[in-house]
Design an enzyme around this catalytic site. Structure first.
Site, PDB file in Angstrom:
ATOM      1  N   ILE A  41      45.284  41.275  46.646  1.00  0.00           N
ATOM      2  CA  ILE A  41      45.294  40.359  45.464  1.00  0.00           C
ATOM      3  C   ILE A  41      45.598  41.564  44.431  1.00  0.00           C
ATOM      4  CG2 ILE A  41      43.823  38.961  44.022  1.00  0.00           C
ATOM      5  CD1 ILE A  41      42.639  37.984  46.725  1.00  0.00           C
ATOM      6  N   TYR A  49      28.528  41.696  52.255  1.00  0.00           N
ATOM      7  CA  TYR A  49      30.244  41.470  51.340  1.00  0.00           C
ATOM      8  C   TYR A  49      29.709  40.142  50.622  1.00  0.00           C
ATOM      9  CZ  TYR A  49      34.624  40.178  49.951  1.00  0.00           C
ATOM     10  OH  TYR A  49      35.594  39.791  49.145  1.00  0.00           O
ATOM     11  N   LYS A 105      29.664  40.271  46.173  1.00  0.00           N
ATOM     12  CA  LYS A 105      30.218  39.410  45.328  1.00  0.00           C
ATOM     13  C   LYS A 105      29.651  38.577  44.520  1.00  0.00           C
ATOM     14  CE  LYS A 105      34.308  39.868  45.452  1.00  0.00           C
ATOM     15  NZ  LYS A 105      35.038  40.918  44.973  1.00  0.00           N
TER      16      LYS A 105
END
Length: 303
Positions: free
Chosen positions: A26, A175, A179
């Protein structure tokens, strides 16, 4: 007001943007799209060869792109000040805090500083980086800190007593927590910037469900293999996954503390403003995370 169009971005000539993790995924597509606006785009990456390959790839789409590489290892917190010190610019118009790691099916690992690797790279590294970049962002007319969160972070539960996942490490959960921490940091940062009377904005984006198999090929990204149906009905590729971050950087209507994600169920489609609610709106949780992050890193992002 003219509707936002991902295929006709506003010009940004003379501006400078930094995209962490801009050599792949991304981050690469965010850098490619921003380069098409006439801005100078700096790719933050540990690996110079990968950054060079990404810049060559961008130039196949944007031949006159103004690009550069900033060596950046977000897992190495002490190195970040010296990395920023190498920047020979007077101001930075935006940083896209995009880089991240997911150590799927791997045992827990620590950085040289003793921090859990995923949390250190995704959250603590950006916490420290923004601290060091703040003078350059303040020097811009309206600098922006754009933090790329994740759809999975919205449903994560943050354990402030075990931010380093020492008690019960699970890669995907760690993870997701990292975030969530990034997004909470970004919202708290904007509150602190507003209180300080700063012109810098802090904005959150998330890419929705961005799959390699739905991503258009580039020299640094192979052509997708396998069937794209039915995933294409619900999700999209990484090119589209970059759209919310790019809008957060460029749209003059953006305000601090906002969040942008894909239009269709937050999973696919063009970027739109999303409501900030639930844990993301928990100011007490964000303040406690900020204090913990400052304690772990020894820095305060705003002065």
């Amino acid at each position: 007001m003219t509707p936002w169009n991902v295929h006709h971005l506003p010009r940004a000539d003379g501006k400078t943007f930094l995209v962490t993790g801009g050599n792949a995924g991304i981050g690469y597509f965010a850098a490619e799209q921003l380069a098409g606006t006439g801005a100078t785009v700096l790719l933050g990456s540990r690996d110079a060869a990968k950054a060079d390959a990404a810049m060559a790839s961008i130039r196949t789409r944007v031949p006159d792109a103004s690009l550069g590489h900033l060596r950046l290892d977000l897992s190495d917190l002490p190195s970040l000040k010296s990395s920023v010190d190498t920047l020979k610019i007077g101001r930075l118009d935006a940083v896209v805090c995009n880089a991240g790691v997911l150590l799927d099916d791997q045992p827990r690992r620590e950085t040289a500083d003793g921090h859990e690797l995923t949390f250190a790279t995704n959250h603590l590294g950006h916490f420290v980086l923004v601290h060091h970049l703040m003078p350059l962002l303040e020097a811009a007319d309206a600098g922006r800190v754009v933090t790329t969160g994740s759809f999975v972070g919205k449903s994560a539960e943050l354990d402030l007593d075990d931010l380093q996942s020492k008690r019960d490490y699970q890669p995907k959960r760690t993870y997701a927590r990292s975030k969530l921490a990034q997004m909470l940091f970004a919202f708290e940062l904007d509150r602190r910037l507003r209180a300080a009377g700063s012109t810098v904005l802090s904005v959150v984006d998330h890419p929705g469900g961005a799959l390699d198999s739905l991503t258009p090929p580039r020299p640094v990204h192979p052509a997708p293999n396998g069937r794209q149906f039915p995933a294409g009905l619900l999700l999209h590729g990484k090119e589209a996954g970059a759209w919310p971050a790019v809008r957060a950087v460029l749209d003059p209507a953006v305000r601090g503390g906002e969040m942008f994600g894909p239009r269709v169920f937050g999973l696919r489609g063009e970027p739109r403003r999303e409501p900030v609610r639930g844990k993301l709106a928990d100011t007490a949780l964000a303040a406690r995370l900020w204090a913990a992050s400052a304690g772990l890193t020894g820095v305060e992002v705003t002065r």
